[in-house]
Design a protein around this motif. Structure first.
Motif, mmCIF file in Angstrom:
data_model
loop_
_atom_site.group_PDB
_atom_site.id
_atom_site.type_symbol
_atom_site.label_atom_id
_atom_site.label_comp_id
_atom_site.label_asym_id
_atom_site.label_seq_id
_atom_site.Cartn_x
_atom_site.Cartn_y
_atom_site.Cartn_z
ATOM 1 N N ILE A 58 -96.032 -44.127 61.736
ATOM 2 C CA ILE A 58 -95.269 -44.934 62.693
ATOM 3 C C ILE A 58 -94.329 -44.037 63.491
ATOM 4 O O ILE A 58 -94.212 -44.152 64.716
ATOM 5 C CB ILE A 58 -94.489 -46.042 61.962
ATOM 6 C CG1 ILE A 58 -95.461 -47.009 61.272
ATOM 7 C CG2 ILE A 58 -93.585 -46.799 62.939
ATOM 8 C CD1 ILE A 58 -94.783 -48.016 60.369
ATOM 9 N N SER A 59 -93.660 -43.132 62.804
ATOM 10 C CA SER A 59 -92.775 -42.192 63.505
ATOM 11 C C SER A 59 -93.578 -41.281 64.421
ATOM 12 O O SER A 59 -93.159 -40.995 65.559
ATOM 13 C CB SER A 59 -92.004 -41.348 62.489
ATOM 14 O OG SER A 59 -91.152 -42.146 61.702
ATOM 15 N N ALA A 60 -94.730 -40.819 63.949
ATOM 16 C CA ALA A 60 -95.532 -39.881 64.736
ATOM 17 C C ALA A 60 -95.945 -40.485 66.076
ATOM 18 O O ALA A 60 -95.824 -39.834 67.129
ATOM 19 C CB ALA A 60 -96.763 -39.445 63.948
ATOM 20 N N ILE A 61 -96.433 -41.725 66.086
ATOM 21 C CA ILE A 61 -96.904 -42.313 67.336
ATOM 22 C C ILE A 61 -95.746 -42.567 68.291
ATOM 23 O O ILE A 61 -95.888 -42.473 69.520
ATOM 24 C CB ILE A 61 -97.728 -43.597 67.088
ATOM 25 C CG1 ILE A 61 -98.531 -43.980 68.342
ATOM 26 C CG2 ILE A 61 -96.833 -44.741 66.644
ATOM 27 C CD1 ILE A 61 -99.574 -42.976 68.758
ATOM 28 N N ASN A 62 -94.565 -42.848 67.757
ATOM 29 C CA ASN A 62 -93.413 -43.045 68.636
ATOM 30 C C ASN A 62 -92.888 -41.727 69.186
ATOM 31 O O ASN A 62 -92.328 -41.672 70.293
ATOM 32 C CB ASN A 62 -92.325 -43.820 67.906
ATOM 33 C CG ASN A 62 -92.645 -45.307 67.841
ATOM 34 O OD1 ASN A 62 -92.553 -46.011 68.843
ATOM 35 N ND2 ASN A 62 -93.048 -45.784 66.668
ATOM 36 N N MET A 63 -93.072 -40.634 68.437
ATOM 37 C CA MET A 63 -92.783 -39.317 68.994
ATOM 38 C C MET A 63 -93.754 -38.991 70.132
ATOM 39 O O MET A 63 -93.367 -38.406 71.153
ATOM 40 C CB MET A 63 -92.872 -38.257 67.899
ATOM 41 C CG MET A 63 -91.778 -38.349 66.862
ATOM 42 S SD MET A 63 -92.026 -37.117 65.542
ATOM 43 C CE MET A 63 -90.648 -37.525 64.446
ATOM 44 N N VAL A 64 -95.012 -39.373 69.964
ATOM 45 C CA VAL A 64 -95.990 -39.210 71.038
ATOM 46 C C VAL A 64 -95.544 -39.995 72.272
ATOM 47 O O VAL A 64 -95.609 -39.499 73.406
ATOM 48 C CB VAL A 64 -97.385 -39.677 70.568
ATOM 49 C CG1 VAL A 64 -98.365 -39.757 71.742
ATOM 50 C CG2 VAL A 64 -97.933 -38.744 69.489
ATOM 51 N N PHE A 65 -95.089 -41.224 72.055
ATOM 52 C CA PHE A 65 -94.586 -42.069 73.146
ATOM 53 C C PHE A 65 -93.481 -41.341 73.913
ATOM 54 O O PHE A 65 -93.484 -41.269 75.152
ATOM 55 C CB PHE A 65 -94.079 -43.377 72.541
ATOM 56 C CG PHE A 65 -93.724 -44.460 73.528
ATOM 57 C CD1 PHE A 65 -93.868 -44.282 74.896
ATOM 58 C CD2 PHE A 65 -93.233 -45.666 73.074
ATOM 59 C CE1 PHE A 65 -93.540 -45.297 75.796
ATOM 60 C CE2 PHE A 65 -92.892 -46.684 73.956
ATOM 61 C CZ PHE A 65 -93.050 -46.493 75.323
ATOM 62 N N GLY A 66 -92.539 -40.757 73.194
ATOM 63 C CA GLY A 66 -91.432 -40.073 73.842
ATOM 64 C C GLY A 66 -91.862 -38.842 74.608
ATOM 65 O O GLY A 66 -91.438 -38.626 75.756
ATOM 66 N N ALA A 67 -92.711 -38.009 73.989
ATOM 67 C CA ALA A 67 -93.161 -36.790 74.659
ATOM 68 C C ALA A 67 -93.993 -37.112 75.896
ATOM 69 O O ALA A 67 -93.851 -36.464 76.939
ATOM 70 C CB ALA A 67 -93.956 -35.925 73.679
ATOM 71 N N ALA A 68 -94.873 -38.116 75.773
ATOM 72 C CA ALA A 68 -95.692 -38.510 76.921
ATOM 73 C C ALA A 68 -94.820 -39.035 78.054
ATOM 74 O O ALA A 68 -95.093 -38.781 79.234
ATOM 75 C CB ALA A 68 -96.709 -39.564 76.499
ATOM 76 N N SER A 69 -93.754 -39.755 77.726
ATOM 77 C CA SER A 69 -92.844 -40.266 78.754
ATOM 78 C C SER A 69 -92.218 -39.139 79.555
ATOM 79 O O SER A 69 -91.947 -39.278 80.757
ATOM 80 C CB SER A 69 -91.734 -41.109 78.108
ATOM 81 O OG SER A 69 -92.259 -42.241 77.450
ATOM 82 N N ALA A 70 -92.000 -38.002 78.892
ATOM 83 C CA ALA A 70 -91.399 -36.845 79.560
ATOM 84 C C ALA A 70 -92.434 -35.985 80.273
ATOM 85 O O ALA A 70 -92.103 -34.916 80.793
ATOM 86 C CB ALA A 70 -90.634 -36.007 78.538
ATOM 87 N N GLY A 71 -93.707 -36.431 80.281
ATOM 88 C CA GLY A 71 -94.736 -35.719 81.021
ATOM 89 C C GLY A 71 -95.456 -34.644 80.245
ATOM 90 O O GLY A 71 -96.186 -33.841 80.834
ATOM 91 N N ALA A 72 -95.282 -34.595 78.925
ATOM 92 C CA ALA A 72 -95.926 -33.567 78.113
ATOM 93 C C ALA A 72 -97.371 -33.938 77.808
ATOM 94 O O ALA A 72 -97.697 -35.122 77.688
ATOM 95 C CB ALA A 72 -95.164 -33.370 76.810
#
Length: 353
Positions: A58-72
């Motif tokens: 659950i934490s991992a996918i939300n970290m993905v959400f955050g990084a993707a939001s920043a354009g990574a």
């Protein structure tokens, strides 16, 4: 220059992600995909990237959400129960129109199941999995080389359509070793005007959100998403045909199962049975028109799967009631070509009288 090397499937995924300019990975260990994490844990720091082992999927996918939001360029990987835990986050990422790659190296399920090869997450990934109206591009490789090629393709499609893409593997593909060529890719600068990286030259900051309280805004948002999905359906269907032109018995199979099914089709041909193989490469969008064309001379269609029969529902939706459709399946293990060939012979004896 690219060279031929021997690689395990999971490690090949990790290396291909790096070649595709992925520099951020968040995940949690679960067999049979843990080597993806281990490989990226070693390699990403060497390439100036970051790997974080989250405290849960659950934490991992939300970290993905955050990084993707920043354009990574970002990826996560897990196996069946872990993917289930990610479903809420995947729905958020799809709604927010963010590019991300999600690798599922499936294990036998439901429940804890086992670490054996499986294709039992078809319905979960192809039909959505999480809450709300959204779709995922789903790619089904059948070899370690395709794990590499489709990992790279996953990033390209995710970026092109700003949507999550699922790389759909299994315990055998993840663990097997094969000679592969890892291509050299020249990174291409990508403009991400939607990313939350500060205002820059914009008049206002970007805000990534998925909340639409006015009903009109929510309806417009969903319609916009599905307009995009319609374009994907028109442009991105992929499949492969093998001896389908005159096939009287057509087998439909994807992933690792398609490899042994292809061998069984060759055995059938050697014994005078006009069998053929249709292999969906994109499970969504499902290559329905190509399947109809492959089945134009078929008197019987057999869906060959490592589950209790999930893709067969899409085969039936595509072909309707015009052709008999049967299921050949095993659970938690890849069938042998001999097993499938015997099933073909039995069905041929009944249908091709």
């Amino acid at each position: 220059m690219s060279e031929l090397v021997l690689m395990k499937g999971n490690e090949a995924i990790g290396e291909a992600a790096i070649k595709a300019n992925c520099r951020y990975f968040f995940g949690y260990p679960i067999t049979p995909q843990t080597e993806v994490l281990e490989h990226l844990g070693r390699r990403l720091p060497e390439e100036g990237g970051s790997y974080v082992q989250a405290e849960s999927e659950i934490s991992a996918i939300n970290m993905v959400f955050g990084a993707a939001s920043a354009g990574a360029r970002v990826m996560t990987a897990s196996s069946s129960p872990g993917i289930s835990l990610m479903q809420e986050g995947i729905s958020y990422i799809a709604s927010a129109q963010l590019p991300a790659v999600i690798v599922n190296i499936m294990r036998g399920a439901p429940g804890l199941g086992g670490i054996h090869p499986s294709q039992a997450d078809y319905t979960q990934s192809v039909k959505g999995g999480g809450h709300g109206d959204y779709k995922l591009i789903v790619l089904a490789p059948s070899s370690v080389q395709e794990l590499i090629d489709f990992t790279i393709l996953s990033f390209e499609l995710a970026e092109k359509y700003r949507t999550p893409v699922v790389l759909f593997g299994d315990g055998m593909l993840g663990q097997m070793m094969e000679p592969v060529v890892i291509p050299e890719i020249k990174p291409v600068p990508i403009d991400r005007p939607w990313a939350t990286t500060g205002m820059g030259d914009r008049d206002k900051p970007n805000i990534v959100h998925t909340l639409y309280l006015p009903t009109e805004q929510l309806e417009d948002h969903c319609n916009m998403l599905f307009d995009k999905y319609q374009v994907i359906e028109q442009e991105e269907k992929r499949s492969q045909d093998f001896f389908t032109e005159d096939a009287e018995i057509l087998l439909v199979s994807f992933g690792i199962a398609s490899r042994v099914t292809k061998a069984a089709v060759e055995m059938a041909r050697e014994n005078g049975i006009k069998a053929g193989l249709f292999r969906p490469i994109t499970l969504w969008p499902f290559p329905d028109e190509a399947l109809k064309n492959a089945a134009k001379n078929a008197k019987l269609v057999i869906s060959s799967e490592i589950n209790m029969g999930q893709m067969i529902e899409d085969v039936r939706l595509t072909l309707g009631n015009q052709i008999p459709i049967e299921l050949f399946n095993r659970i938690g293990q890849v069938p042998t070509p001999d097993e499938i060939f015997e099933f073909i012979k039995k069905q041929a004896g009944e249908v091709l009288k």
